[in-house]
Design a protein around this motif. Structure first.
Motif, PDB file in Angstrom:
ATOM      1  N   TRP A  21       0.862  -1.182   0.000  1.00 35.48           N
ATOM      2  CA  TRP A  21       0.000   0.000   0.000  1.00 35.48           C
ATOM      3  C   TRP A  21       0.895   1.227   0.000  1.00 35.48           C
ATOM      4  CZ3 TRP A  21      -0.810   3.835   3.932  1.00 35.48           C
ATOM      5  CH2 TRP A  21      -1.844   4.736   3.654  1.00 35.48           C
ATOM      6  N   ILE A  22       0.489   2.282  -0.721  1.00 34.41           N
ATOM      7  CA  ILE A  22       1.263   3.525  -0.800  1.00 34.41           C
ATOM      8  C   ILE A  22       0.516   4.623  -0.056  1.00 34.41           C
ATOM      9  CG2 ILE A  22       2.253   5.277  -2.317  1.00 34.41           C
ATOM     10  CD1 ILE A  22       2.430   3.124  -4.489  1.00 34.41           C
ATOM     11  N   SER A  23       1.221   5.293   0.842  1.00 36.31           N
ATOM     12  CA  SER A  23       0.624   6.354   1.651  1.00 36.31           C
ATOM     13  C   SER A  23       0.556   7.664   0.874  1.00 36.31           C
ATOM     14  CB  SER A  23       1.469   6.580   2.907  1.00 36.31           C
ATOM     15  OG  SER A  23       2.605   7.381   2.601  1.00 36.31           O
ATOM     16  N   PRO A  24      -0.195   8.635   1.375  1.00 34.74           N
ATOM     17  CA  PRO A  24      -0.036  10.007   0.907  1.00 34.74           C
ATOM     18  C   PRO A  24       1.353  10.521   1.316  1.00 34.74           C
ATOM     19  CG  PRO A  24      -1.915   9.790   2.407  1.00 34.74           C
ATOM     20  CD  PRO A  24      -1.175   8.511   2.451  1.00 34.74           C
ATOM     21  N   LYS A  25       1.657  11.734   0.959  1.00 35.67           N
ATOM     22  CA  LYS A  25       2.928  12.344   1.357  1.00 35.67           C
ATOM     23  C   LYS A  25       2.944  12.512   2.872  1.00 35.67           C
ATOM     24  CE  LYS A  25       5.711  16.560   0.526  1.00 35.67           C
ATOM     25  NZ  LYS A  25       6.890  16.060  -0.195  1.00 35.67           N
ATOM     26  N   LEU A  26       3.941  11.906   3.527  1.00 34.90           N
ATOM     27  CA  LEU A  26       4.067  11.987   4.980  1.00 34.90           C
ATOM     28  C   LEU A  26       5.259  12.835   5.417  1.00 34.90           C
ATOM     29  CD1 LEU A  26       3.434   8.258   6.040  1.00 34.90           C
ATOM     30  CD2 LEU A  26       1.769  10.124   5.856  1.00 34.90           C
ATOM     31  N   ILE A  27       6.250  12.975   4.548  1.00 33.24           N
ATOM     32  CA  ILE A  27       7.491  13.659   4.897  1.00 33.24           C
ATOM     33  C   ILE A  27       7.556  14.983   4.145  1.00 33.24           C
ATOM     34  CG2 ILE A  27       9.992  13.426   5.085  1.00 33.24           C
ATOM     35  CD1 ILE A  27       8.308  11.273   6.591  1.00 33.24           C
ATOM     36  N   SER A  28       7.763  16.073   4.882  1.00 28.21           N
ATOM     37  CA  SER A  28       7.746  17.407   4.277  1.00 28.21           C
ATOM     38  C   SER A  28       8.976  17.625   3.406  1.00 28.21           C
ATOM     39  CB  SER A  28       7.710  18.480   5.368  1.00 28.21           C
ATOM     40  OG  SER A  28       8.960  18.540   6.056  1.00 28.21           O
ATOM     41  N   ASP A  29       8.890  18.629   2.539  1.00 30.85           N
ATOM     42  CA  ASP A  29      10.024  18.971   1.679  1.00 30.85           C
ATOM     43  C   ASP A  29      11.235  19.386   2.502  1.00 30.85           C
ATOM     44  OD1 ASP A  29       8.500  18.433  -0.557  1.00 30.85           O
ATOM     45  OD2 ASP A  29       7.962  20.537  -0.917  1.00 30.85           O
TER      46      ASP A  29
END
Length: 272
Positions: A21-29
């Motif tokens: 499964w692939i998450s939404p973006k969890l880690i900020s730029d």
């Protein structure tokens, strides 16, 4: 079943059916930029903690990897023990808590002319982790860069986590086509990998029995990531397996049937 705000019932069922499964973006730029700098530091032998990773190797012009890089860098340790990632992993494992089994800092260099040298052959992680009595483990793969087939994104075989342990894993195989053909003929199973295209900061989760691998990076830029291998609170030691040289066993070899626990395996998430 518990669910987090980032994991719906449909997401959980997708993972159960497909093994990933692939998450939404969890880690900020901003975090990603610091993580890329931390990766450079670790590979250059500069450790903010004063402690080296378990191993820090380069396969010549190919894939570069550091194992247990969370020992060496505080920013990477924060990611390896990220409670949001840990909560998702615990939910997918139907566990109350998860610990870090170990991590792999991965650098796939770009080479527009290459079709090999940094490939990762088709494998099931549990093949290398049989010192755990059951496959009660999951990998959270954090993309530091956007990933597609062009730069060697991970590919996974949907449903392969239901096949059991197949004993045909080869992480270092560079000829993916040869390996692919052999697996397609194995027991008449459907071997149909799908690319896990992701944006930087997204996280893919895959079961310890899910077949996965990756092809060449034919772009001019590197593909960078951290694979965080996590285990449930129920993960126990089994002796006499082919993976007795696993990092987990060398770090803290329990007695037969005992839980893997303690400071060697930091807690990433504990429910409640």
């Amino acid at each position: 079943m518990h669910t987090s705000n980032l994991l719906s019932k449909d997401d959980f069922e997708f993972y159960q059916e497909n093994g990933y499964w692939i998450s939404p973006k969890l880690i900020s730029d901003e975090q990603l930029e610091q993580l890329r700098l931390s990766m450079d530091s670790v590979f250059n032998g500069e450790y903010t903690t004063g402690r080296a990773p378990w191993s820090n190797w380069s396969g010549g012009p190919g894939l570069r990897q550091a194992n247990n890089s969370h020992w060496a860098d505080d920013t990477i340790r924060q990611l390896a023990t990220n409670p949001q990632i840990g909560e998702i992993a615990a939910t997918l494992l139907a566990a109350n808590s998860v610990r870090v089994w170990h991590d792999q800092l991965l650098y796939k260099p770009g080479d527009p002319a290459s079709q090999a040298s940094a490939n990762v052959g088709w494998h099931q992680d549990y093949f290398f982790w049989q010192c755990a009595a059951e496959p009660t483990l999951i990998t959270a793969w954090v993309a530091f860069d956007d990933v597609t087939l062009d730069n060697g994104c991970m590919q996974a075989v949907p449903g392969s986590h239901k096949w059991g342990l197949c004993n045909v894993s080869d992480f270092h195989e560079q000829d993916l086509q040869k390996q692919d053909e052999a697996l397609r003929k194995s027991d008449g199973r459907t071997f149909a990998p799908v690319p896990l295209n992701m944006k930087a900061g997204q996280v893919s989760f895959h079961h310890a029995l899910t077949f996965h691998g990756s092809g060449p990076n034919v772009t001019a830029a590197p593909r960078r990531s951290l694979a965080i291998h996590l285990m449930s609170e129920n993960t126990r030691y089994k002796s006499g397996t082919a993976s007795e040289d696993n990092i987990a066993v060398i770090l803290a070899k329990p007695n037969e049937g005992e839980l893997f626990a303690g400071d060697c395996f930091p807690v990433a998430y504990e429910r409640g």
